[in-house]
Write an enzyme that holds these catalytic residues in place. Structure first.
Site, mmCIF file in Angstrom:
data_model
loop_
_atom_site.group_PDB
_atom_site.id
_atom_site.type_symbol
_atom_site.label_atom_id
_atom_site.label_comp_id
_atom_site.label_asym_id
_atom_site.label_seq_id
_atom_site.Cartn_x
_atom_site.Cartn_y
_atom_site.Cartn_z
ATOM 1 N N GLN A 108 18.403 -71.346 -12.060
ATOM 2 C CA GLN A 108 18.766 -70.113 -11.379
ATOM 3 C C GLN A 108 19.831 -70.326 -10.308
ATOM 4 O OE1 GLN A 108 15.049 -68.561 -9.864
ATOM 5 N NE2 GLN A 108 14.236 -68.140 -11.904
ATOM 6 N N HIS A 138 14.230 -70.101 -7.597
ATOM 7 C CA HIS A 138 13.838 -69.482 -6.324
ATOM 8 C C HIS A 138 14.732 -69.938 -5.164
ATOM 9 C CE1 HIS A 138 9.472 -68.530 -7.840
ATOM 10 N NE2 HIS A 138 10.425 -68.182 -8.697
ATOM 11 N N TYR A 164 1.473 -66.470 -14.097
ATOM 12 C CA TYR A 164 1.946 -66.218 -15.462
ATOM 13 C C TYR A 164 0.875 -66.557 -16.503
ATOM 14 C CZ TYR A 164 6.476 -65.673 -13.262
ATOM 15 O OH TYR A 164 7.512 -65.236 -12.458
ATOM 16 N N GLU A 201 8.023 -56.837 -4.658
ATOM 17 C CA GLU A 201 7.790 -56.092 -3.426
ATOM 18 C C GLU A 201 9.078 -55.607 -2.775
ATOM 19 O OE1 GLU A 201 3.816 -58.588 -1.925
ATOM 20 O OE2 GLU A 201 5.635 -58.562 -0.686
ATOM 21 N N TYR A 206 4.495 -62.077 5.339
ATOM 22 C CA TYR A 206 4.405 -61.115 4.241
ATOM 23 C C TYR A 206 3.556 -61.600 3.072
ATOM 24 C CZ TYR A 206 7.208 -58.256 7.119
ATOM 25 O OH TYR A 206 7.598 -57.482 8.187
#
Length: 392
Positions: free
Chosen positions: A103, A167, A281, A260, A270
């Site tokens: 990513q 991430h 998953y 979110e 959070y």
């Protein structure tokens, strides 16, 4: 519980083969032959047009509008290009080397509020270093001819690099004082999101030179890393300010469900991975459930996940019906989610647009004329413009 509501918009619209691209009038674009398609879609606000401004980009990640109306676009493999008069420039020289793996790669671009005079821009990217890979924030100046970057300076580097290639976050939102907010994901290790001495799993806040703003909750550095604004975020890939009231808003990926929307406050937690509205998953439960004292609830969440890539607060003249709405780009379901808010800021309804029509929508911004600009994260990625169809 604040479950996402879904009201589907109509899908395929007619191709307007003879339409004159409205962007040509606004930005001076002359549509390239491969990018001349304009399609029509019904929405709750009436019919909209989606015009393809460019194709042939490799996993474009972000788009911004320059003062002269040209667009600047990042490509994840490490290229930064201009789109002007319907044509893509050659890659801009001087972009720092990126770790184009998983990513990672070249991620967001943001223009300094004084870009018209100082030519300063900011980039987030994944870089390689001791221990593996991590997220970096860079400041640079774009040459007057738009062909190269100069004065490239790394103003932030996350504290611990690892071998995981997902991430990384990471978008940039610039506050009215010129300071920068940006997100970094948990780097695939949820426990890092609960460690205030670890940059991973955080919203971060630095000045334009990388120094620490006085408003940061851990500025003294004793209870947490000085750059951290808030913790407990899984992978925040969208961040923006509402230009009307200055509210900071983020959108982040959950696991299997639990995406979110949040309003990060300094020093608040959070929840990830202690509380979440998603599951692993594998289907296994994560953490302690959906609530815990001392941890914040999201403004809104999705289950199942839509895989949000960006968020924009709509303030514009083209779609007055959308004033105050949030626009969320989605990868998994290949759509744009429009979230309605009431006078308190609570999210009350959702409309889904363009479901499956254009591929993975990675970014969405509001252009100066009130149109929306989007990019699609594909091998043959596109830049799209959403405008209101003329009334008959």
């Amino acid at each position: 519980m604040r479950q996402g509501r879904r009201r589907e918009a109509g899908r395929t619209g007619a191709v307007l083969a003879s339409a004159v691209p409205f962007a040509a009038l606004l930005f001076g674009f002359a549509a390239a032959p491969a990018a001349a398609e304009t399609r029509e879609f019904p929405t709750q606000a009436g019919t909209v047009l989606v015009e393809t401004l460019a194709t042939g980009l490799v996993h474009p990640w972000a788009v911004e509008v320059m003062p002269d109306g040209a667009l600047i676009v990042t490509e994840r493999p490490g290229r930064l290009r201009l789109l002007r008069d319907g044509k893509l420039s050659a890659p801009i020289e001087g972009v720092p080397k990126v770790a184009d793996d998983g990513q990672g790669g070249l991620l967001d671009v943001a223009l300094d509020p004084q870009f018209a005079t100082n030519r300063t821009l900011y980039l987030t990217l994944s870089a390689s270093g001791d221990g593996g890979y991590g997220t970096v924030l860079v400041r640079a100046a774009l040459s007057e001819d738009g062909r190269s970057l100069a004065d490239v300076t790394e103003i932030f580097r996350m504290d611990r690099f690892t071998r995981t290639t997902h991430h990384f976050g990471s978008r940039i939102a610039i506050d009215k004082d010129g300071s920068l907010f940006f997100g970094i994901g948990d780097r695939g290790d949820g426990d890092r999101a609960q460690d205030a001495r670890d940059h991973a799993g955080s919203i971060l806040h630095v000045n334009a030179d990388g120094s620490i703003p006085a408003s940061n909750p851990y500025r003294g550095g004793t209870e947490g890393r000085a750059e951290i604004w808030s913790k407990g975020h899984r992978n925040p890939q969208g961040i923006t300010f509402d230009p009307q009231d200055g509210t900071l808003l983020t959108v982040e990926h959950g696991a299997r469900g639990g995406d979110e929307v949040n309003n990060p406050q300094p020093g608040r937690n959070y929840g990830w991975p202690v509380i979440t509205y998603g599951k692993d998953y594998s289907g296994a439960e994560i953490g302690e459930g959906t609530a815990r004292e001392g941890m914040e609830q999201p403004l809104y969440y999705w289950d199942p996940s839509i895989a949000p890539g960006a968020i924009a607060a709509y303030r514009g003249s083209m779609f007055p019906e959308w004033n105050g709405n949030l626009m969320v780009a989605a990868l998994k379901y290949q759509l744009l989610a429009r979230l309605e808010r009431d006078e308190t800021g609570a999210i009350t309804a959702e409309e889904r647009l363009f479901d499956g029509e254009f591929g993975r929508i990675r970014d969405v911004i509001v252009a100066p004329d009130g149109a929306l600009l989007m990019v699609t994260d594909e091998e043959d990625g596109a830049v799209l413009r959403v405008s209101k169809a003329p009334t008959q």
